[in-house]
Design a protein around this motif. Structure first.
Motif, PDB file in Angstrom:
ATOM      1  N   ALA A 480      -7.446  10.053  14.440  1.00 15.12           N
ATOM      2  CA  ALA A 480      -8.351   9.057  13.862  1.00 15.12           C
ATOM      3  C   ALA A 480      -8.824   9.488  12.477  1.00 15.12           C
ATOM      4  CB  ALA A 480      -9.547   8.843  14.789  1.00 15.12           C
ATOM      5  N   LEU A 481      -9.043  10.785  12.302  1.00 15.98           N
ATOM      6  CA  LEU A 481      -9.450  11.308  10.999  1.00 15.98           C
ATOM      7  C   LEU A 481      -8.375  11.045   9.953  1.00 15.98           C
ATOM      8  CD1 LEU A 481     -11.329  12.935   9.160  1.00 15.98           C
ATOM      9  CD2 LEU A 481     -10.245  15.033  10.041  1.00 15.98           C
ATOM     10  N   ILE A 482      -7.125  11.272  10.305  1.00 11.78           N
ATOM     11  CA  ILE A 482      -6.020  11.020   9.375  1.00 11.78           C
ATOM     12  C   ILE A 482      -5.943   9.542   9.016  1.00 11.78           C
ATOM     13  CG2 ILE A 482      -3.501  11.006   9.149  1.00 11.78           C
ATOM     14  CD1 ILE A 482      -3.458  13.620  10.716  1.00 11.78           C
ATOM     15  N   VAL A 483      -6.086   8.666  10.008  1.00 11.79           N
ATOM     16  CA  VAL A 483      -6.042   7.226   9.743  1.00 11.79           C
ATOM     17  C   VAL A 483      -7.159   6.829   8.783  1.00 11.79           C
ATOM     18  CG1 VAL A 483      -6.263   4.929  10.761  1.00 11.79           C
ATOM     19  CG2 VAL A 483      -4.961   6.697  11.953  1.00 11.79           C
ATOM     20  N   ALA A 484      -8.375   7.344   9.018  1.00 13.02           N
ATOM     21  CA  ALA A 484      -9.520   7.023   8.159  1.00 13.02           C
ATOM     22  C   ALA A 484      -9.281   7.500   6.730  1.00 13.02           C
ATOM     23  CB  ALA A 484     -10.794   7.643   8.726  1.00 13.02           C
ATOM     24  N   LEU A 485      -8.760   8.703   6.576  1.00 13.42           N
ATOM     25  CA  LEU A 485      -8.506   9.242   5.241  1.00 13.42           C
ATOM     26  C   LEU A 485      -7.408   8.457   4.520  1.00 13.42           C
ATOM     27  CD1 LEU A 485      -8.717  13.086   5.964  1.00 13.42           C
ATOM     28  CD2 LEU A 485     -10.413  11.646   4.794  1.00 13.42           C
ATOM     29  N   VAL A 486      -6.396   8.028   5.258  1.00 15.94           N
ATOM     30  CA  VAL A 486      -5.333   7.212   4.658  1.00 15.94           C
ATOM     31  C   VAL A 486      -5.906   5.883   4.171  1.00 15.94           C
ATOM     32  CG1 VAL A 486      -3.246   5.873   5.177  1.00 15.94           C
ATOM     33  CG2 VAL A 486      -3.417   8.262   5.900  1.00 15.94           C
ATOM     34  N   MET A 487      -6.749   5.262   4.976  1.00 17.30           N
ATOM     35  CA  MET A 487      -7.360   3.995   4.571  1.00 17.30           C
ATOM     36  C   MET A 487      -8.211   4.175   3.313  1.00 17.30           C
ATOM     37  SD  MET A 487      -8.433   2.450   8.307  1.00 17.30           S
ATOM     38  CE  MET A 487      -9.134   0.938   7.645  1.00 17.30           C
ATOM     39  N   LEU A 488      -8.962   5.264   3.262  1.00 16.91           N
ATOM     40  CA  LEU A 488      -9.788   5.539   2.084  1.00 16.91           C
ATOM     41  C   LEU A 488      -8.915   5.792   0.862  1.00 16.91           C
ATOM     42  CD1 LEU A 488     -12.557   6.083   0.814  1.00 16.91           C
ATOM     43  CD2 LEU A 488     -12.380   8.455   1.627  1.00 16.91           C
ATOM     44  N   ALA A 489      -7.868   6.591   1.025  1.00 21.20           N
ATOM     45  CA  ALA A 489      -6.981   6.925  -0.088  1.00 21.20           C
ATOM     46  C   ALA A 489      -6.272   5.688  -0.624  1.00 21.20           C
ATOM     47  CB  ALA A 489      -5.959   7.972   0.352  1.00 21.20           C
ATOM     48  N   VAL A 490      -5.814   4.818   0.268  1.00 23.01           N
ATOM     49  CA  VAL A 490      -5.138   3.598  -0.184  1.00 23.01           C
ATOM     50  C   VAL A 490      -6.117   2.692  -0.916  1.00 23.01           C
ATOM     51  CG1 VAL A 490      -3.981   1.476   0.592  1.00 23.01           C
ATOM     52  CG2 VAL A 490      -3.354   3.690   1.593  1.00 23.01           C
ATOM     53  N   GLY A 491      -7.359   2.614  -0.413  1.00 22.58           N
ATOM     54  CA  GLY A 491      -8.380   1.810  -1.077  1.00 22.58           C
ATOM     55  C   GLY A 491      -8.633   2.292  -2.501  1.00 22.58           C
ATOM     56  N   VAL A 492      -8.690   3.592  -2.690  1.00 23.29           N
ATOM     57  CA  VAL A 492      -8.878   4.166  -4.032  1.00 23.29           C
ATOM     58  C   VAL A 492      -7.635   3.905  -4.881  1.00 23.29           C
ATOM     59  CG1 VAL A 492      -9.182   6.301  -5.327  1.00 23.29           C
ATOM     60  CG2 VAL A 492     -10.494   5.939  -3.226  1.00 23.29           C
ATOM     61  N   ALA A 493      -6.446   4.085  -4.290  1.00 20.24           N
ATOM     62  CA  ALA A 493      -5.205   3.936  -5.050  1.00 20.24           C
ATOM     63  C   ALA A 493      -5.002   2.522  -5.568  1.00 20.24           C
ATOM     64  CB  ALA A 493      -4.014   4.348  -4.172  1.00 20.24           C
ATOM     65  N   VAL A 494      -5.399   1.514  -4.785  1.00 13.65           N
ATOM     66  CA  VAL A 494      -5.182   0.125  -5.228  1.00 13.65           C
ATOM     67  C   VAL A 494      -6.368  -0.397  -6.014  1.00 13.65           C
ATOM     68  CG1 VAL A 494      -3.627  -0.376  -3.311  1.00 13.65           C
ATOM     69  CG2 VAL A 494      -6.090  -0.869  -3.078  1.00 13.65           C
ATOM     70  N   GLY A 495      -7.394   0.437  -6.174  1.00 13.37           N
ATOM     71  CA  GLY A 495      -8.495   0.089  -7.052  1.00 13.37           C
ATOM     72  C   GLY A 495      -9.625  -0.716  -6.440  1.00 13.37           C
ATOM     73  N   VAL A 496      -9.635  -0.872  -5.093  1.00 11.84           N
ATOM     74  CA  VAL A 496     -10.718  -1.656  -4.482  1.00 11.84           C
ATOM     75  C   VAL A 496     -11.904  -0.773  -4.098  1.00 11.84           C
ATOM     76  CG1 VAL A 496      -9.114  -3.402  -3.666  1.00 11.84           C
ATOM     77  CG2 VAL A 496      -9.705  -1.480  -2.166  1.00 11.84           C
TER      78      VAL A 496
END
Length: 500
Positions: A480-496
């Protein structure tokens, strides 16, 4: 002092349940009580606890009557055909079964209610795990991951709370986070696939094989140890939140051990020469025993229509959910079991699952009540805000996303979104970070939040699956920690999720 006591209490609680020194119910009551007295709660501790329990009474009522309702539907045979269909599609392959669990959880999770999701998923999938001798911890892990990831939908609790707390539109939070959601779900399905491969290898190693009769059109069937599994499938799941199967009744599951890769199973038996392993024989003495006395095949369409009606009313939300399931339970009992004696026996057959779930919810009220009443939650939140260096202020959105992971696990969503998020958002606004960015970051911790012992739905999932909460945490938390970090990283990467 309150900050130290708060974090120490959480550390002691998690240590005790993960090392199995105490059952979750005992730990939820004993640990907060001791730390609450050290925090100076005094005789007021009782009022703190009762206020919290009163606020959770509707949740307890919902879980109680939902368990009874879906337990009745299982007993009368509503889900038998669905289980057989899934078995046929999955072809007895653990990988397909685990991926099917993920798909089913994702579909049902769209209603935004975790408790309903887990009741439906365990009702449909757990007998299949039992039938194939698969570990129920895999089911709770996959279901918890998928449901936690989808918990950010606009009609779900976290996004609605963030929207209310920061006074912005829920769609403004959710829609830009769709890429993060998709990425999170993809990671969940990768985990599901790997878990399925692991289960296939474990079962093969333990002597459970998949054989194909090349000379006929029969689908592949399990042979070997699966026949023995049915004799032990109804045994107690052990621990404080286990569930039993006694001929019929909700709460079924072979014993999940502390080891992630093992379940308790009976001795291997010989090959089933007539191929009946793929039909009803493997379900004998389980909750889906084809010969159980509670079957009502003549009422299948009525029970299906009643269940569909309950689900529709649940989604359109015109009645309080506890009352909705009360009415559904009454109708189901009267129609399927007209005699009072049969009604009493049917209710009694679900007592184990009911007691364990409701007791867990009430015990969680002790923890939340004492943390809030003593001021631990407020002190911990203020301390976390104060320790953030000024130089890190431009990264407040990312920091908020990181903080949401542990904080929504150790405290309620209400406490985080209404107590902490506005403070963080106000600080971030001085550095050009919008409230919408902060809100989006704050919901990325939901895959971890959903595994919290403070979430009644996850207590329901582990109880109905016959899994120890500590065993579930060992398998699910790092994923679950990995999933949460991936979601955060993608959010930062796409600029939202912006950086000031």
């Amino acid at each position: 002092m309150l900050v130290i006591l708060g974090f120490a209490m959480i550390a002691v609680f998690m240590t005790l349940i993960m090392t199995k020194r105490l059952s979750p119910i005992l730990a939820l009551i004993l640990v907060p009580t001791i730390f609450g007295l050290f925090a100076g709660a005094g005789l007021g501790i009782g009022e703190m606890v009762m206020d919290a329990i009163a606020s959770m009474s509707s949740t307890a009522a919902l879980l109680l009557f939902a368990i009874i309702y879906f337990g009745i539907m299982i007993d009368v045979g509503l889900f038998d055909k669905l289980v057989e269909f899934i078995l046929k599609v999955a072809d007895n392959d653990p990988v397909k079964v685990v991926l099917g669990t993920a798909l089913l959880t994702g579909a049902v999770s769209l209603d935004g209610d975790g408790s309903t999701t887990f009741i439906v998923v365990t009702a449909a999938m757990l007998p299949i795990y039992q039938r194939l001798e698969m570990s129920p911890v895999v089911l709770t892990c996959v279901a918890g991951l998928i449901n936690g990831t989808l918990n950010i939908v606009p009609w779900g609790g976290p996004t609605a709370r963030a929207s209310s707390a920061l006074q912005i539109d829920a769609n403004e939070i959710f829609v830009p986070m769709v890429p993060s959601l998709v990425a999170g779900l993809l990671v969940c399905f990768v985990f599901a696939y790997v878990l399925g491969i692991s289960e296939r290898r474990r079962l093969a190693k333990n002597g459970v094989a998949w054989a194909s009769d090349r000379g006929s059109n029969r689908r592949r069937d399990l042979v070997g140890a699966v026949a023995g599994a049915s004799t032990t499938a109804g045994s107690s799941a052990g621990g404080g939140n286990g569930a039993t199967t006694g001929g019929h009744g909700y709460g079924f599951g072979s014993t999940a051990s502390a080891n992630d890769d093992t379940t308790e199973a009976g001795p291997a038996s010989g090959s089933d020469a007539d191929g009946s392993a793929g039909t009803g024989s493997g379900l004998t003495n389980t909750a889906l025993d084809p010969n159980r006395a509670t079957l009502r095949p003549q009422l299948f369409w009525f029970n299906l229509a009643l269940t569909v009606a309950v689900m529709v009313l649940l989604i359109i939300d015109i009645l309080p959910l506890p009352y909705l399931f009360m009415i559904g339970t009454v109708i189901a009992l009267i129609v399927n079991f007209p005699k009072m004696k049969d009604q009493q026996e049917e209710l009694a057959s679900h007592a184990t699952a009911i007691i364990s779930v409701v007791a867990m919810v009430m015990a969680a009220g002790v923890l939340t009540g004492i943390m809030s009443g003593t001021g631990m939650v407020d002190a911990m939140a203020a301390w976390l805000v104060d320790v953030i260096p000024n130089a890190m202020a431009p990264y407040m959105a990312v920091i908020t996303g990181l903080l949401s992971i542990p904080m929504t696990f150790f405290m309620s969503n209400d406490a985080f979104y209404f107590g902490i998020l506005p403070v963080l958002a106000e600080t971030a606004s001085h550095f050009g970070i919008s409230a919408a960015d902060m809100a989006r970051a704050s919901i990325t911790g939901q895959p971890v939040h959903m595994q919290s012992p403070l979430v009644p739905a996850i207590l329901l999932l582990v109880s109905l699956s016959g899994v120890e909460l500590g065993d579930h945490h060992k398998k699910v938390l790092w994923r679950a920690l990995i999933v949460a970090l991936v979601m955060l990283a993608v959010g930062v990467a796409v600029g939202v999720i912006g950086i000031g």
